[in-house]
Scaffold this motif. Structure first.
Motif, PDB file in Angstrom:
ATOM      1  N   LYS A 121      -9.509  30.321 -32.070  1.00 27.92           N
ATOM      2  CA  LYS A 121      -9.772  31.249 -31.063  1.00 27.92           C
ATOM      3  C   LYS A 121     -10.097  32.643 -31.899  1.00 27.92           C
ATOM      4  O   LYS A 121      -9.884  33.723 -31.279  1.00 27.92           O
ATOM      5  CB  LYS A 121      -8.702  31.440 -30.049  1.00 27.92           C
ATOM      6  CG  LYS A 121      -8.367  30.308 -29.657  1.00 27.92           C
ATOM      7  CD  LYS A 121      -7.109  30.387 -28.543  1.00 27.92           C
ATOM      8  CE  LYS A 121      -7.447  31.326 -27.353  1.00 27.92           C
ATOM      9  NZ  LYS A 121      -6.332  31.497 -26.292  1.00 27.92           N
ATOM     10  N   GLU A 149     -14.050  35.579 -31.811  1.00 22.80           N
ATOM     11  CA  GLU A 149     -14.523  35.306 -30.460  1.00 22.80           C
ATOM     12  C   GLU A 149     -16.073  36.101 -30.455  1.00 22.80           C
ATOM     13  O   GLU A 149     -15.887  37.445 -30.322  1.00 22.80           O
ATOM     14  CB  GLU A 149     -13.804  35.660 -29.273  1.00 22.80           C
ATOM     15  CG  GLU A 149     -14.177  35.082 -28.251  1.00 22.80           C
ATOM     16  CD  GLU A 149     -13.001  35.583 -27.027  1.00 22.80           C
ATOM     17  OE1 GLU A 149     -12.424  34.508 -26.412  1.00 22.80           O
ATOM     18  OE2 GLU A 149     -12.697  36.915 -26.698  1.00 22.80           O
ATOM     19  N   ASN A 207      -2.965  30.994 -22.106  1.00 23.09           N
ATOM     20  CA  ASN A 207      -2.362  31.710 -23.281  1.00 23.09           C
ATOM     21  C   ASN A 207      -0.837  32.116 -23.408  1.00 23.09           C
ATOM     22  O   ASN A 207      -0.540  32.784 -22.478  1.00 23.09           O
ATOM     23  CB  ASN A 207      -3.169  32.886 -23.725  1.00 23.09           C
ATOM     24  CG  ASN A 207      -4.706  32.453 -23.941  1.00 23.09           C
ATOM     25  OD1 ASN A 207      -4.949  31.569 -24.494  1.00 23.09           O
ATOM     26  ND2 ASN A 207      -5.402  33.072 -23.579  1.00 23.09           N
ATOM     27  N   GLU A 237       2.532  36.779 -26.891  1.00 19.86           N
ATOM     28  CA  GLU A 237       2.728  36.443 -28.218  1.00 19.86           C
ATOM     29  C   GLU A 237       4.107  36.564 -28.688  1.00 19.86           C
ATOM     30  O   GLU A 237       4.507  35.691 -29.871  1.00 19.86           O
ATOM     31  CB  GLU A 237       1.913  37.700 -28.908  1.00 19.86           C
ATOM     32  CG  GLU A 237       0.501  37.606 -28.711  1.00 19.86           C
ATOM     33  CD  GLU A 237      -0.219  38.722 -29.397  1.00 19.86           C
ATOM     34  OE1 GLU A 237       0.399  39.599 -30.198  1.00 19.86           O
ATOM     35  OE2 GLU A 237      -1.382  38.990 -29.144  1.00 19.86           O
ATOM     36  N   ASN A 286      -5.529  21.797 -24.887  1.00 18.63           N
ATOM     37  CA  ASN A 286      -5.403  23.245 -25.179  1.00 18.63           C
ATOM     38  C   ASN A 286      -4.107  23.746 -25.823  1.00 18.63           C
ATOM     39  O   ASN A 286      -3.719  24.854 -25.609  1.00 18.63           O
ATOM     40  CB  ASN A 286      -5.594  23.942 -23.960  1.00 18.63           C
ATOM     41  CG  ASN A 286      -6.913  23.710 -23.104  1.00 18.63           C
ATOM     42  OD1 ASN A 286      -8.085  23.648 -23.763  1.00 18.63           O
ATOM     43  ND2 ASN A 286      -7.005  23.026 -22.045  1.00 18.63           N
ATOM     44  N   ASN A 318      -3.848  25.046 -28.637  1.00 19.68           N
ATOM     45  CA  ASN A 318      -4.224  26.345 -29.130  1.00 19.68           C
ATOM     46  C   ASN A 318      -3.903  27.477 -28.573  1.00 19.68           C
ATOM     47  O   ASN A 318      -3.642  28.693 -29.072  1.00 19.68           O
ATOM     48  CB  ASN A 318      -5.569  26.422 -29.727  1.00 19.68           C
ATOM     49  CG  ASN A 318      -6.662  26.314 -28.560  1.00 19.68           C
ATOM     50  OD1 ASN A 318      -6.227  25.777 -27.499  1.00 19.68           O
ATOM     51  ND2 ASN A 318      -7.906  26.793 -28.616  1.00 19.68           N
ATOM     52  N   ARG A 319      -3.580  27.409 -27.234  1.00 17.31           N
ATOM     53  CA  ARG A 319      -3.086  28.490 -26.364  1.00 17.31           C
ATOM     54  C   ARG A 319      -1.675  28.914 -26.709  1.00 17.31           C
ATOM     55  O   ARG A 319      -1.442  30.131 -26.122  1.00 17.31           O
ATOM     56  CB  ARG A 319      -3.314  28.283 -24.799  1.00 17.31           C
ATOM     57  CG  ARG A 319      -4.723  28.199 -24.458  1.00 17.31           C
ATOM     58  CD  ARG A 319      -4.771  27.667 -23.072  1.00 17.31           C
ATOM     59  NE  ARG A 319      -6.340  27.546 -22.663  1.00 17.31           N
ATOM     60  CZ  ARG A 319      -6.606  27.021 -21.477  1.00 17.31           C
ATOM     61  NH1 ARG A 319      -5.760  26.395 -20.605  1.00 17.31           N
ATOM     62  NH2 ARG A 319      -7.806  26.800 -21.097  1.00 17.31           N
ATOM     63  N   TYR A 368      -0.448  30.030 -29.376  1.00 22.09           N
ATOM     64  CA  TYR A 368      -0.728  30.831 -30.579  1.00 22.09           C
ATOM     65  C   TYR A 368      -1.044  32.355 -29.549  1.00 22.09           C
ATOM     66  O   TYR A 368      -1.180  33.226 -30.281  1.00 22.09           O
ATOM     67  CB  TYR A 368      -1.638  30.535 -31.501  1.00 22.09           C
ATOM     68  CG  TYR A 368      -1.283  29.632 -32.074  1.00 22.09           C
ATOM     69  CD1 TYR A 368      -0.207  29.890 -33.665  1.00 22.09           C
ATOM     70  CD2 TYR A 368      -1.303  28.207 -32.432  1.00 22.09           C
ATOM     71  CE1 TYR A 368       0.173  28.970 -34.287  1.00 22.09           C
ATOM     72  CE2 TYR A 368      -0.874  27.332 -33.088  1.00 22.09           C
ATOM     73  CZ  TYR A 368      -0.216  27.727 -34.203  1.00 22.09           C
ATOM     74  OH  TYR A 368       0.511  26.636 -35.105  1.00 22.09           O
ATOM     75  N   GLY A 369      -1.240  32.267 -28.253  1.00 25.07           N
ATOM     76  CA  GLY A 369      -1.489  33.443 -27.724  1.00 25.07           C
ATOM     77  C   GLY A 369      -3.303  33.770 -27.521  1.00 25.07           C
ATOM     78  O   GLY A 369      -3.914  33.046 -28.065  1.00 25.07           O
ATOM     79  N   LYS A 370      -3.330  35.022 -27.011  1.00 23.92           N
ATOM     80  CA  LYS A 370      -4.688  35.303 -26.839  1.00 23.92           C
ATOM     81  C   LYS A 370      -5.457  35.662 -28.069  1.00 23.92           C
ATOM     82  O   LYS A 370      -6.551  35.576 -28.077  1.00 23.92           O
ATOM     83  CB  LYS A 370      -4.824  36.594 -25.854  1.00 23.92           C
ATOM     84  CG  LYS A 370      -6.211  36.961 -25.353  1.00 23.92           C
ATOM     85  CD  LYS A 370      -6.237  38.269 -24.309  1.00 23.92           C
ATOM     86  CE  LYS A 370      -7.628  38.623 -24.124  1.00 23.92           C
ATOM     87  NZ  LYS A 370      -7.460  39.549 -23.031  1.00 23.92           N
ATOM     88  N   ARG A 371      -4.645  36.257 -28.947  1.00 24.42           N
ATOM     89  CA  ARG A 371      -5.126  36.647 -30.424  1.00 24.42           C
ATOM     90  C   ARG A 371      -5.708  35.348 -31.288  1.00 24.42           C
ATOM     91  O   ARG A 371      -6.394  35.538 -32.152  1.00 24.42           O
ATOM     92  CB  ARG A 371      -4.507  37.476 -31.235  1.00 24.42           C
ATOM     93  CG  ARG A 371      -4.069  38.848 -30.360  1.00 24.42           C
ATOM     94  CD  ARG A 371      -3.095  39.682 -31.339  1.00 24.42           C
ATOM     95  NE  ARG A 371      -3.630  39.979 -32.401  1.00 24.42           N
ATOM     96  CZ  ARG A 371      -3.001  40.722 -33.335  1.00 24.42           C
ATOM     97  NH1 ARG A 371      -1.528  40.948 -33.244  1.00 24.42           N
ATOM     98  NH2 ARG A 371      -3.489  41.376 -34.369  1.00 24.42           N
ATOM     99  N   GLY A 372      -5.014  34.202 -31.093  1.00 21.08           N
ATOM    100  CA  GLY A 372      -5.449  33.044 -32.007  1.00 21.08           C
ATOM    101  C   GLY A 372      -4.646  33.004 -33.055  1.00 21.08           C
ATOM    102  O   GLY A 372      -3.629  33.793 -33.239  1.00 21.08           O
TER     103      GLY A 372
END
Length: 442
Positions: free
Chosen positions: A11, A14, A257, A260, A302, A304-305, A307-311
């Motif tokens: 992510k 982007e 997501n 964090e 999914n 990877n979500r 890890y939150g919006k920042r990735g």
């Protein structure tokens, strides 16, 4: 011109890109070659290798062209996923010769990254099992290449990050199996020295991988769990009716997501503690289907979500076996001192270096670490780069999103040979990605 927001599995970054789908038939129309672009499979790399202003998706170019069920020769278009291949070949007692930690990657992407798996120390990367490739070059010509025919293009394509041309199709030699089960042996190692000794002691196993606790200090610094495996023999499978079944499609989904604060230093520390102690005994034998052994995270859609919006950044490096322990200690110590643990930390042993101008593996140890994106992370990884470089190691391009071009030049000895071939077959740099521009690859 319609643009789409895309990113790869971690992510980051982007970007907005124009995404086209291509199919290549007997009457080839290479009109998309007019623009600079990069081929893209299922977006499961980590970083910017398959990102650019113009992206050509291969996912509709996914037909099986030939499957010799007796000899195990498999030919398919580049957009087919490993998951789709397994569904076809497993019931006929064949398996992928090499597979990474997810089956949701395209065949073309696997070749462009020259993926490795848990068996590299025995069977090398995917390139070792490729019989030939058909590649669409920048001039519109489709060229067949292998080790004896157009070999320089072959070696520039395996691990070449899509910069030599567009992989149209590939022929790979499959591995014969007797069942789709894996007989496993799991061993708990109390520290880093012990896990490295285990890798040597059990080097005869086809598959080996270790989870490692990056935050534990003291006498249990580097404590780990080593997971060893072999394809189960037919007489070892209790239910003979299920000896050759492919994977299922059941999975749970992460629908959004995570905030964090969920994945922080405290929760990672507790996850590591719980994971290490999940095996009560120091030695555990079990048998399971290949799916949870090779692809444990594929059961969580999914993921990877988390890890939150920042990735996040996945940082994977390899160190030569000579003095590998010394430099692993240095890197792990910096991580424990920083307190920035990795939710997933995977240690494997590599065999000899592979073919290909941009081959990543070398005989030694490779460690892959996931770090949530945060302020100061890139500077910290730059510090780790210095240790990797000092050891004579290198960073995996498929996982990279921030390495410097100088680090690349200092650690990939065949870079100039790669660049010379690319200048011959891609002189106008029609095949370009964010990664290739950032690292001045071509």
């Amino acid at each position: 011109m319609q643009r789409t927001l895309i990113t790869n599995w971690n992510k980051f970054p982007e970007i907005e890109a124009e995404v086209k789908h291509y199919t290549i038939g007997s009457e080839n129309d290479p009109s998309f070659l007019q623009d600079e672009f990069i081929a893209r499979g299922n977006g499961r790399s980590y970083g910017d290798a398959s990102l650019g202003d113009n992206v050509c998706s291969s996912l509709r170019h996914n037909k099986i062209l030939h499957f010799n069920k007796k000899e195990g020769l498999f030919i398919a278009q580049s957009g087919i996923l490993f998951s789709e291949i397994l569904e076809v070949i497993a019931p006929h007692a064949w398996f992928l010769p090499v597979t990474p930690g997810t089956k949701f990657i395209s065949l073309g992407g696997a070749i462009a990254a020259n993926v490795h798996g848990k068996n590299h120390h025995v069977e090398g990367s995917i390139s070792r099992h490729i019989q030939f490739l058909d590649i669409l070059l920048a001039n519109g010509e489709i060229m067949r290449c292998n080790r004896s025919q157009n070999s320089s293009i072959f070696y520039a394509t395996i691990g070449g990050m899509g910069l030599s041309g567009l992989i149209v199709s590939a022929a790979i030699q499959l591995k014969k199996i007797e069942s789709t089960n894996i007989s496993q042996l799991q061993l708990k190692a109390h520290n880093l020295s012990e896990i490295l000794e285990y890798f040597d002691q059990y080097a005869g196993y086809t598959y080996s991988v270790a989870w490692i606790d990056c935050l534990k200090k003291g006498k249990n610094f580097g404590r780990s769990i080593l997971m060893l495996g072999e394809h189960s023999k037919e007489n070892e499978v209790q239910n003979k009716n299920k000896k050759l079944i492919p994977h299922g499609n059941k999975a749970i989904n992460v629908p959004f997501n995570f905030p964090e604060f969920v994945l922080n230093d405290f929760t990672i520390k507790w996850f590591n503690k719980l994971y290490y102690h999940k095996n009560i005994k120091s030695k555990k034998e079990l048998q399971s289907h290949y799916d949870p052994f090779f692809y444990p995270l594929d059961s969580i859609l999914n993921w990877n979500r988390i890890y939150g919006k920042r990735g996040f950044i996945q940082y994977q490096f390899v160190l030569p076996k000579e003095n590998g322990k010394t430099y692993l200690e240095k890197i792990l110590k910096k991580i424990t001192d920083k307190g920035w643990g990795s939710f997933l930390a995977v240690l494997k042993m590599f065999g000899p270096e592979d073919e290909g101008f941009l081959s990543f593996p070398m005989e030694g140890y490779t460690l892959a670490l996931d770090f949530p994106l945060r302020n100061g992370l890139f500077q910290f990884l730059d510090e780790l780069d210095i240790i990797v470089k000092e050891a004579g190691g290198r960073i995996y391009l498929t996982k990279d999103a921030r390495m410097s071009s100088q680090m690349l030049k200092d650690s990939y000895p065949k870079l100039k040979e790669f660049q010379e071939i690319i200048m011959e077959i891609n002189p106008e740099k029609k095949f370009q990605s964010l990664l290739s521009k950032r690292l001045e690859l071509i």
